[in-house]
Scaffold this motif. Structure first.
Motif, PDB file in Angstrom:
ATOM      1  N   LEU A 294      30.570 -31.347 -22.649  1.00  0.00           N
ATOM      2  CA  LEU A 294      31.308 -31.726 -21.680  1.00  0.00           C
ATOM      3  C   LEU A 294      32.226 -30.835 -21.005  1.00  0.00           C
ATOM      4  O   LEU A 294      32.666 -30.884 -19.660  1.00  0.00           O
ATOM      5  CB  LEU A 294      32.042 -33.016 -21.849  1.00  0.00           C
ATOM      6  N   THR A 295      32.536 -29.805 -21.904  1.00  0.00           N
ATOM      7  CA  THR A 295      33.475 -28.678 -21.186  1.00  0.00           C
ATOM      8  C   THR A 295      32.671 -27.291 -21.166  1.00  0.00           C
ATOM      9  O   THR A 295      33.436 -26.611 -20.418  1.00  0.00           O
ATOM     10  CB  THR A 295      34.643 -28.489 -22.166  1.00  0.00           C
ATOM     11  N   TYR A 296      31.370 -27.241 -21.707  1.00  0.00           N
ATOM     12  CA  TYR A 296      30.793 -25.665 -21.730  1.00  0.00           C
ATOM     13  C   TYR A 296      30.551 -25.534 -20.417  1.00  0.00           C
ATOM     14  O   TYR A 296      30.058 -26.265 -19.314  1.00  0.00           O
ATOM     15  CB  TYR A 296      29.522 -25.968 -22.622  1.00  0.00           C
ATOM     16  N   ARG A 297      30.858 -23.907 -19.953  1.00  0.00           N
ATOM     17  CA  ARG A 297      30.606 -23.628 -18.878  1.00  0.00           C
ATOM     18  C   ARG A 297      29.082 -22.957 -18.809  1.00  0.00           C
ATOM     19  O   ARG A 297      28.872 -21.734 -18.949  1.00  0.00           O
ATOM     20  CB  ARG A 297      31.679 -22.315 -18.499  1.00  0.00           C
ATOM     21  N   MET A 298      28.240 -23.701 -18.442  1.00  0.00           N
ATOM     22  CA  MET A 298      26.668 -23.382 -18.448  1.00  0.00           C
ATOM     23  C   MET A 298      26.658 -22.343 -17.290  1.00  0.00           C
ATOM     24  O   MET A 298      25.405 -21.513 -17.628  1.00  0.00           O
ATOM     25  CB  MET A 298      25.850 -24.475 -17.939  1.00  0.00           C
ATOM     26  N   ASP A 299      27.275 -22.512 -16.262  1.00  0.00           N
ATOM     27  CA  ASP A 299      27.140 -21.185 -15.384  1.00  0.00           C
ATOM     28  C   ASP A 299      27.462 -19.822 -15.987  1.00  0.00           C
ATOM     29  O   ASP A 299      26.709 -18.924 -15.410  1.00  0.00           O
ATOM     30  CB  ASP A 299      27.960 -21.478 -14.066  1.00  0.00           C
ATOM     31  N   ARG A 300      28.156 -19.922 -17.132  1.00  0.00           N
ATOM     32  CA  ARG A 300      28.303 -18.224 -17.695  1.00  0.00           C
ATOM     33  C   ARG A 300      27.025 -18.126 -18.852  1.00  0.00           C
ATOM     34  O   ARG A 300      27.152 -17.218 -19.597  1.00  0.00           O
ATOM     35  CB  ARG A 300      29.714 -18.350 -18.443  1.00  0.00           C
ATOM     36  N   GLY A 301      26.539 -19.124 -19.267  1.00  0.00           N
ATOM     37  CA  GLY A 301      25.138 -19.006 -20.270  1.00  0.00           C
ATOM     38  C   GLY A 301      24.184 -18.403 -19.972  1.00  0.00           C
ATOM     39  O   GLY A 301      23.190 -18.193 -20.847  1.00  0.00           O
ATOM     40  N   PHE A 302      23.687 -18.087 -18.699  1.00  0.00           N
ATOM     41  CA  PHE A 302      22.683 -17.442 -18.385  1.00  0.00           C
ATOM     42  C   PHE A 302      22.824 -16.344 -17.349  1.00  0.00           C
ATOM     43  O   PHE A 302      23.961 -16.396 -16.750  1.00  0.00           O
ATOM     44  CB  PHE A 302      21.632 -18.502 -17.699  1.00  0.00           C
ATOM     45  N   LYS A 303      21.811 -15.410 -17.549  1.00  0.00           N
ATOM     46  CA  LYS A 303      22.114 -14.040 -16.481  1.00  0.00           C
ATOM     47  C   LYS A 303      21.726 -14.729 -15.149  1.00  0.00           C
ATOM     48  O   LYS A 303      20.947 -15.438 -14.986  1.00  0.00           O
ATOM     49  CB  LYS A 303      20.988 -13.074 -16.743  1.00  0.00           C
ATOM     50  N   PRO A 304      22.666 -14.131 -14.283  1.00  0.00           N
ATOM     51  CA  PRO A 304      22.626 -14.541 -12.669  1.00  0.00           C
ATOM     52  C   PRO A 304      21.249 -14.129 -12.226  1.00  0.00           C
ATOM     53  O   PRO A 304      20.698 -14.770 -11.018  1.00  0.00           O
ATOM     54  CB  PRO A 304      23.646 -13.662 -11.867  1.00  0.00           C
ATOM     55  N   ASP A 305      20.433 -13.337 -12.710  1.00  0.00           N
ATOM     56  CA  ASP A 305      19.232 -12.828 -12.121  1.00  0.00           C
ATOM     57  C   ASP A 305      18.222 -13.935 -12.162  1.00  0.00           C
ATOM     58  O   ASP A 305      17.031 -14.161 -11.561  1.00  0.00           O
ATOM     59  CB  ASP A 305      18.935 -11.514 -12.741  1.00  0.00           C
ATOM     60  N   ILE A 306      18.178 -15.221 -12.821  1.00  0.00           N
ATOM     61  CA  ILE A 306      17.335 -16.250 -13.006  1.00  0.00           C
ATOM     62  C   ILE A 306      17.503 -17.131 -11.809  1.00  0.00           C
ATOM     63  O   ILE A 306      16.610 -18.236 -11.736  1.00  0.00           O
ATOM     64  CB  ILE A 306      17.178 -16.942 -14.329  1.00  0.00           C
ATOM     65  N   ALA A 307      18.665 -16.931 -11.094  1.00  0.00           N
ATOM     66  CA  ALA A 307      18.877 -17.981 -10.100  1.00  0.00           C
ATOM     67  C   ALA A 307      17.848 -17.948  -8.755  1.00  0.00           C
ATOM     68  O   ALA A 307      17.276 -16.967  -8.547  1.00  0.00           O
ATOM     69  CB  ALA A 307      20.135 -17.642  -9.432  1.00  0.00           C
ATOM     70  N   LYS A 308      17.592 -19.030  -8.392  1.00  0.00           N
ATOM     71  CA  LYS A 308      16.893 -19.337  -7.110  1.00  0.00           C
ATOM     72  C   LYS A 308      17.488 -19.681  -6.062  1.00  0.00           C
ATOM     73  O   LYS A 308      18.681 -20.633  -6.326  1.00  0.00           O
ATOM     74  CB  LYS A 308      15.631 -20.177  -7.165  1.00  0.00           C
ATOM     75  N   LYS A 309      17.251 -19.546  -4.843  1.00  0.00           N
ATOM     76  CA  LYS A 309      17.882 -20.153  -3.507  1.00  0.00           C
ATOM     77  C   LYS A 309      18.030 -21.743  -3.568  1.00  0.00           C
ATOM     78  O   LYS A 309      16.938 -22.017  -4.150  1.00  0.00           O
ATOM     79  CB  LYS A 309      17.346 -19.603  -2.268  1.00  0.00           C
ATOM     80  N   TRP A 310      18.983 -22.120  -3.146  1.00  0.00           N
ATOM     81  CA  TRP A 310      18.874 -23.656  -3.365  1.00  0.00           C
ATOM     82  C   TRP A 310      17.877 -24.340  -2.843  1.00  0.00           C
ATOM     83  O   TRP A 310      17.174 -25.525  -3.280  1.00  0.00           O
ATOM     84  CB  TRP A 310      20.074 -24.248  -2.930  1.00  0.00           C
ATOM     85  N   GLU A 311      17.270 -23.915  -1.635  1.00  0.00           N
ATOM     86  CA  GLU A 311      16.381 -24.435  -0.976  1.00  0.00           C
ATOM     87  C   GLU A 311      14.859 -24.332  -1.351  1.00  0.00           C
ATOM     88  O   GLU A 311      13.939 -24.768  -1.123  1.00  0.00           O
ATOM     89  CB  GLU A 311      16.303 -24.121   0.544  1.00  0.00           C
ATOM     90  N   ASP A 312      14.835 -23.397  -2.247  1.00  0.00           N
ATOM     91  CA  ASP A 312      13.688 -22.857  -2.928  1.00  0.00           C
ATOM     92  C   ASP A 312      12.934 -23.650  -4.109  1.00  0.00           C
ATOM     93  O   ASP A 312      14.008 -24.445  -4.332  1.00  0.00           O
ATOM     94  CB  ASP A 312      13.673 -21.285  -3.392  1.00  0.00           C
ATOM     95  N   GLU A 313      12.093 -23.357  -4.647  1.00  0.00           N
ATOM     96  CA  GLU A 313      11.459 -24.015  -6.031  1.00  0.00           C
ATOM     97  C   GLU A 313      12.768 -24.058  -6.789  1.00  0.00           C
ATOM     98  O   GLU A 313      13.433 -23.046  -7.162  1.00  0.00           O
ATOM     99  CB  GLU A 313      10.192 -23.163  -6.328  1.00  0.00           C
ATOM    100  N   PRO A 314      12.560 -24.987  -7.888  1.00  0.00           N
ATOM    101  CA  PRO A 314      13.664 -24.909  -8.934  1.00  0.00           C
ATOM    102  C   PRO A 314      13.466 -23.712  -9.615  1.00  0.00           C
ATOM    103  O   PRO A 314      12.378 -22.978  -9.883  1.00  0.00           O
ATOM    104  CB  PRO A 314      13.581 -26.099  -9.681  1.00  0.00           C
TER     105      PRO A 314
END
Ligand code: SAM
Length: 345
Positions: free
Chosen positions: A113-133
């Motif tokens: 409930l308090t864990y910052r998942m945005d810090r749990g993975f490297k940013p390079d796995i991110a996709k643009k919101w409109e793209d595929e998940p």
């Protein structure tokens, strides 16, 4: 190496069964933490399959407990599994699993409930919101008293693209009490249609995958369990701020058996209630005599837009809470009564 050969190479070496792990580490389920374990690997495999392909995936597993589902996630080919577990008793058995899958399991002892998942993975796995998940999945069999507040929190995070959704439209595969799973996916007009249905379906495509009978868990909970899969929508069904949508939907379902105008009226201060309710419904082209369960998502969109316009026109309306008005009224009445009693005395 052929794809199936690669997956076979990622399979875990022989390990004690989860039942043996529970005995070995003396992991009695804590009633206080609503712990119910899944020991049957065919079931954990089936839950994990609902997430889609996990080949080379990053996964956050919430509440792994003794690690049954973690094994299924690893066997499905996930490259990186971050487990978040609140109860320290499970950490040694999770470490055993991490040793069996070198470099593929990371353990966080913490509260989801308090864990910052945005810090749990490297940013390079991110996709643009409109793209595929992205190839990031959240999977978990959590206690029911955690999964419901968590999904509300995560629906809000979808609206702000934060937390797990800082990486794009991260998919979620989570368990809920069967009735809650039915509410999350209930369509307009159905008996289970509720605030949760509208909120979830405003922000996600929601699928009620299958039901697990309570007897499949150890110890057996009082209720059956539903597995639900969420894919955030590229474009939410309602464009207004999350807080406004949540307030509107909550009020609409205030009196679920009555006509919808009764609950919607509570959005407005008592002095102007009839006029503003009428204006809201007129602007949104919604029949006041529809029941809350009969309102479609387009109805809610029109109502949210109309309510947004009224809030922009009238200062203080967005923060108005009818319960607070009622509380203050009761307080004044008490004071007046006390004053009258003193005067008489
Ligand atoms: N996933 C395991 C399984 O299916 O056998 C355990 C399920 S048990 C219902 C729920 C697990 O979530 C427990 O291990 C419990 O300690 C953990 N848990 C409860 N609340 C949590 C929280 N707020 N954050 C992280 N883990 C939590």
């Amino acid at each position: 190496m052929a794809a199936s050969g690669k997956l076979a190479a990622l399979r875990l070496p022989p390990l004690p069964t989860i039942g043996e792990i529970i005995k070995l580490y003396n992991l009695r389920a804590e009633k206080q933490l609503s712990q119910n374990f899944l020991l049957d690997m065919r079931l954990t495999d089936k839950i994990v399959r609902q997430a889609g392909s996990l080949k080379d995936a990053h996964v956050c597993e919430v509440g792994p407990g003794p690690g049954g589902m973690t094994r299924s996630i690893l066997n499905a080919g996930a490259a990186d599994v971050l487990v978040v577990e609140k109860d320290s008793r499970f950490i040694p058995s999770l470490k055993l699993l991490a040793e069996a899958a070198p470099g593929r399991v990371r353990i966080v002892h913490g509260d989801i409930l308090t864990y910052r998942m945005d810090r749990g993975f490297k940013p390079d796995i991110a996709k643009k919101w409109e793209d595929e998940p992205p190839n990031l999945h959240v999977i978990g069999n959590l206690p029911f008293n955690v999964s419901t507040p968590l999904i509300i929190k995560w629906l809000e995070s979808i609206s702000t693209r934060s937390g797990p959704f800082a990486f794009g439209r991260t998919r979620l595969t989570l368990t809920f009490q069967k009735e809650v799973a039915e509410r999350l996916t209930a369509s307009t007009g159905s008996r289970q249609r509720s605030r949760l249905s509208v909120m979830a379906q405003t922000y996600c495509t929601v699928k009620n995958c299958f039901t697990i009978p309570g007897k499949a868990f150890v110890p057996k909970p009082e209720v059956d369990v539903g597995v639900v899969h969420f894919t955030p929508l590229a474009q939410p069904q309602i464009q207004q701020p999350f807080n406004l949508v949540e307030k509107l939907v909550k009020n609409a379902f205030q009196f679920r058996r009555k006509h919808c105008f009764r609950g919607l009226a509570m959005l407005f201060p008592e002095a102007e209630r009839p006029e503003l309710t009428q204006e809201l419904l007129r602007r949104a082209c919604v029949e006041p005599t529809l029941r809350p369960t009969e309102l479609t998502i387009p109805h809610f969109r029109a109502l949210a837009d109309a309510y947004g316009q009224l809030c922009a026109r009238q200062q203080g309306l967005a923060s108005y809470e009818f319960r607070e008005e009622q509380r203050l009224k009761r307080l004044h009445r008490k004071r007046d009564d006390a004053g009258a009693a003193t005067t008489v005395g």
